[in-house]
Write a protein that holds these residues in place. Structure first.
Motif, mmCIF file in Angstrom:
data_model
loop_
_atom_site.group_PDB
_atom_site.id
_atom_site.type_symbol
_atom_site.label_atom_id
_atom_site.label_comp_id
_atom_site.label_asym_id
_atom_site.label_seq_id
_atom_site.Cartn_x
_atom_site.Cartn_y
_atom_site.Cartn_z
ATOM 1 N N THR A 78 0.841 -1.204 0.000
ATOM 2 C CA THR A 78 0.000 0.000 0.000
ATOM 3 C C THR A 78 0.869 1.245 0.000
ATOM 4 O O THR A 78 0.601 2.206 -0.738
ATOM 5 C CB THR A 78 -0.933 -0.014 1.233
ATOM 6 O OG1 THR A 78 -1.732 -1.193 1.201
ATOM 7 C CG2 THR A 78 -1.837 1.195 1.253
ATOM 8 N N SER A 79 1.907 1.224 0.802
ATOM 9 C CA SER A 79 2.830 2.354 0.865
ATOM 10 C C SER A 79 3.515 2.555 -0.493
ATOM 11 O O SER A 79 3.629 3.675 -0.986
ATOM 12 C CB SER A 79 3.877 2.106 1.958
ATOM 13 O OG SER A 79 4.847 3.116 1.953
ATOM 14 N N GLU A 83 3.432 5.688 -3.167
ATOM 15 C CA GLU A 83 4.615 6.333 -3.742
ATOM 16 C C GLU A 83 4.536 6.369 -5.261
ATOM 17 O O GLU A 83 4.831 7.398 -5.895
ATOM 18 C CB GLU A 83 5.888 5.580 -3.325
ATOM 19 C CG GLU A 83 6.250 5.705 -1.869
ATOM 20 C CD GLU A 83 7.415 4.795 -1.489
ATOM 21 O OE1 GLU A 83 8.122 4.294 -2.400
ATOM 22 O OE2 GLU A 83 7.617 4.571 -0.287
ATOM 23 N N VAL A 84 4.144 5.253 -5.849
ATOM 24 C CA VAL A 84 4.031 5.173 -7.313
ATOM 25 C C VAL A 84 2.977 6.151 -7.807
ATOM 26 O O VAL A 84 3.163 6.835 -8.825
ATOM 27 C CB VAL A 84 3.704 3.726 -7.758
ATOM 28 C CG1 VAL A 84 3.310 3.666 -9.223
ATOM 29 C CG2 VAL A 84 4.890 2.808 -7.479
ATOM 30 N N GLU A 85 1.891 6.264 -7.084
ATOM 31 C CA GLU A 85 0.821 7.195 -7.456
ATOM 32 C C GLU A 85 1.335 8.641 -7.432
ATOM 33 O O GLU A 85 1.051 9.432 -8.334
ATOM 34 C CB GLU A 85 -0.353 7.021 -6.486
ATOM 35 C CG GLU A 85 -1.634 7.660 -6.964
ATOM 36 C CD GLU A 85 -2.793 7.346 -6.029
ATOM 37 O OE1 GLU A 85 -3.679 8.212 -5.928
ATOM 38 O OE2 GLU A 85 -2.806 6.271 -5.418
ATOM 39 N N LYS A 90 3.442 13.378 -10.507
ATOM 40 C CA LYS A 90 4.549 14.280 -10.872
ATOM 41 C C LYS A 90 4.862 14.181 -12.356
ATOM 42 O O LYS A 90 5.050 15.200 -13.034
ATOM 43 C CB LYS A 90 5.809 13.950 -10.063
ATOM 44 C CG LYS A 90 5.751 14.397 -8.625
ATOM 45 C CD LYS A 90 7.038 14.027 -7.901
ATOM 46 C CE LYS A 90 6.949 14.358 -6.430
ATOM 47 N NZ LYS A 90 8.153 13.928 -5.699
ATOM 48 N N HIS A 91 4.918 12.938 -12.878
ATOM 49 C CA HIS A 91 5.185 12.752 -14.310
ATOM 50 C C HIS A 91 4.079 13.359 -15.155
ATOM 51 O O HIS A 91 4.341 13.964 -16.204
ATOM 52 C CB HIS A 91 5.346 11.259 -14.644
ATOM 53 C CG HIS A 91 6.627 10.673 -14.182
ATOM 54 N ND1 HIS A 91 7.851 11.073 -14.649
ATOM 55 C CD2 HIS A 91 6.885 9.695 -13.271
ATOM 56 C CE1 HIS A 91 8.815 10.386 -14.057
ATOM 57 N NE2 HIS A 91 8.257 9.543 -13.200
#
Length: 109
Positions: A78-79, A83-85, A90-91
């Motif tokens: 989940t963490s 982070e990926v989200e 940002k991208h």
């Protein structure tokens, strides 16, 4: 004749009493055997139940351990997903900025 009958009666009574006493002894002996057998069976069943209880406790502890491991992995996943989200966001913003700058440059020329 009365004496003979009285003697025979006493003799039969004595014989019947002896048989009764013998049957009582046999009955008490059988009761002790049965009681002993029941006690052994109860002890055996108690031991089996205790073994089963300990086995189940072990399985429960293993399951609790695996559940804790899975919960920790889920927390980590989940963490990481969070982070990926954030990185994706940002991208996405950078891509929008680049597209806007490209349009500006295209319009300038």
């Amino acid at each position: 004749t009365r004496e003979v009958l009285k003697t025979k009666d006493e003799s039969m009574h004595s014989a019947l009493q002896a048989q009764s006493n013998q049957l009582d002894d046999v009955l008490r002996s059988k009761e002790r055997e049965h009681s002993s057998t029941i006690t052994r069976l109860n002890e055996s069943h108690d031991a089996e139940l205790e073994k089963m209880r300990q086995n189940m406790e072990g399985q429960v502890k293993k399951a609790e351990g695996r559940t804790a491991e899975v919960a920790a992995k889920l927390e980590k996943a989940t963490s990481r997903a969070s982070e990926v989200e954030q990185q994706l966001e940002k991208h996405k913003e950078k891509t929008q900025d680049l597209v806007a700058r490209y349009r500006e440059l295209k319009e300038a020329h």
